[in-house]
Write a protein that holds these residues in place. Sequence first.
Motif, short mmCIF file in Angstrom:
data_model
loop_
_atom_site.label_atom_id
_atom_site.label_comp_id
_atom_site.label_asym_id
_atom_site.label_seq_id
_atom_site.Cartn_x
_atom_site.Cartn_y
_atom_site.Cartn_z
N GLN A 1 45.00 46.64 47.88
CA GLN A 1 44.65 47.47 46.74
C GLN A 1 45.39 47.06 45.48
OE1 GLN A 1 45.01 51.56 48.19
NE2 GLN A 1 42.86 51.48 48.79
N GLN A 2 46.08 45.95 45.52
CA GLN A 2 46.72 45.40 44.34
C GLN A 2 46.85 43.89 44.49
OE1 GLN A 2 50.71 47.01 44.05
NE2 GLN A 2 50.88 47.20 46.27
N THR B 1 38.33 43.96 42.46
CA THR B 1 38.64 45.38 42.41
C THR B 1 37.43 46.23 42.71
OG1 THR B 1 38.16 45.47 40.04
CG2 THR B 1 40.45 45.05 40.68
N ALA B 2 36.23 45.63 42.75
CA ALA B 2 35.03 46.41 43.03
C ALA B 2 35.00 46.95 44.45
CB ALA B 2 33.78 45.57 42.74
N ASP C 1 45.41 49.88 56.60
CA ASP C 1 44.23 49.09 56.97
C ASP C 1 44.61 47.66 57.34
OD1 ASP C 1 42.49 51.21 56.46
OD2 ASP C 1 42.06 50.56 54.41
N ILE C 2 45.52 47.09 56.56
CA ILE C 2 45.92 45.71 56.81
C ILE C 2 46.59 45.58 58.17
CG2 ILE C 2 47.40 43.81 56.03
CD1 ILE C 2 46.92 44.80 53.16
N ALA D 1 38.87 39.55 34.40
CA ALA D 1 38.42 38.83 35.60
C ALA D 1 39.58 38.20 36.33
CB ALA D 1 37.38 37.77 35.22
N ASN D 2 40.62 37.82 35.63
CA ASN D 2 41.76 37.17 36.26
C ASN D 2 42.75 38.16 36.87
OD1 ASN D 2 41.00 34.42 35.69
ND2 ASN D 2 41.35 34.94 33.55
N HIS D 3 42.35 39.43 36.85
CA HIS D 3 43.04 40.46 37.64
C HIS D 3 42.05 41.13 38.58
CE1 HIS D 3 46.75 39.93 35.51
NE2 HIS D 3 47.31 40.98 36.11
N GLY D 4 40.94 40.46 38.85
CA GLY D 4 40.01 40.95 39.86
C GLY D 4 39.02 41.98 39.37
#
Length: 450
Positions: free
Chosen positions: A42-43, A48-49, A57-58, A199-202
Motif C-alpha cells: 500500500q506504499q 495505486t489503482a 496480506d503480504i 505516474a512515477n509514484h504509481g
Amino acid sequence: MTETFPGIIRRKRPEVLAPAGNLNTLKTAFDFGADAVYFGGQQFGMRTAPKNFTLEDINEAVNYAHARGGRVFVTCNILPSSSEVTSMNEYMGQLGDMGVDALIVTDIGVLMAAREVAPNTEIHISTQAGVTNYQAANALAQLGASRVVLARELSLEDIRQLRAHTPSELEIEAFVHGSMCMAFSGRCLISQHTTGRDANHGDCAQSCRYKYHVVEERRPGEFIPVEITDQGTFLFNSNDMNTLEHIPDILDAGVTSLKIEGRAKSAYYVAAMTNAYKTAVNQYMIQRGFEDEGGAALAPFHDQVHLPANPLPAAPVEFPAWLADEPYKVTHRTYSTGFYYPESPASEDVRKGGYINTWVLGGLVTGYDADAARLYLHSKNKLAPGKEMEILFPGSAPISMEVPADGLQDDKGNPVETINHPARTFSMPCDIEVPVGAMIRVRANLYHGG
C-alpha cells in the motif's frame, strides 16, 4: 484454501511471472500455474489503482506461495523523495523479515538500502530503470542486483547481445503481455502535468489515452478535432503487447522470466493469461528437450550458460491450436508484439480508444456432483440458455459447450430460466467432471470504447 489444481509444475527458470492487485488474484495466479507473482504494497509501488496488499496480506501471500513452491516479488520502485527514504527503508526491512523473495527497485539509493535492511532478499531492477545494455546490467549486478527487468523498447537482437555479455547468474526479465506505455520504460510526466497525479509514484491517470483536440491561438475555446474518424483521434493510445506465439524466440534470446503486465486487471484475466503463457513455456521446455512431459529435467536450461550473440536457428516449437486464441478472450486493446521485431514495432491505435472485450467471466466452479452430473458455480455475469461458454482450467484446452437450455437451478434446487444474479450459487447439467476453481466464461461481444 486447499490446492485446487494439484500437479502444477513450478520452475525458477524459465519463469512465468504473473501480476496481482489483491490477495484473491494472487491465489488465482498460482492456482493457474504461475511460478512467481509480483504485486505492490500500500506504499512505494508503481500502481495505486489496485487495492494492493496490506502487510497482513503480504504475509499470507508469502505463505500461500511458498506452500506451493512459488515465489513473491514486491514492488518498491517509485522514485522516492528525501522525506520518504526512512519509511521506505523500514518497509523494505519488514518485507525482508516476512520472507518476500525479491524487492523490485528503480532508485540506486533504494537498491543500496535494500542490501542493508533486507540482506537475504533478492533485488530486481525495475523496468523503470531503463536498462538497455549489458554495461548497465553488469554495473547493477555488481551493486547487488540478481535480476534486471529490461526496458520494453529492446529488440530480440538487443537482448541476445545483453545476454552474451552478462554473467549467467544474472537473471533477465522481460514483459511479454499486456498494456504498454507511450513513454520510454514507463517514465512519463503527462499524467502529473494534466491531472496532478504522479505516474512515477504509481498514480498514473492514463492521460495519454484521452481524446485530444487542437486549439488555435486566435480562436480560444474553440476545440478543433484532429479527425481520423467521427470519434476523433487518440494520438498516444499505444497498442497492448501479445507475444504468446513468439515465446520460443524470446526464451532463445536468453530471457529468464516472462512477465505479464496487469496488476489492475481481474482475476479472470490473470488466470487466462497465466495459463496460456505457462502452457507455451511447458511446450517449449518439452520440445526443446529440457524437460519430459512430467516436468523432470533432461538438460540444463540454456540461460545457465552464455549464449552466442547469433545462435543457430532452433527447430520450431508447435503450440496447440487453442492457445493462439486465448489473448483475444480477455480484455485488451489492439495487439502488437512490442519492440521485439524491428520490422513490425509497436504503434498506437489512433482511430479508437477503450477495450475490446468479447468474452467475460460467467462464474467460478464451486463443486461438481458426479452422481447427478451437475456443476455448481458462483455466478459473476449472465449465463443465458444457448449462449456459447467455455470452462477454463490449468494446462488444458478450454472445454467448449452451450449453456444448457434446460436444467438450470438456483441454490435451493429450484428451476430458473437463466443465470442472471451475480454473486449467487447456481447449478447446471454437465457431463464432464470439472475441478473446483475452474472458471466459466461466456461470449459477450462487448466493446468499451472511448
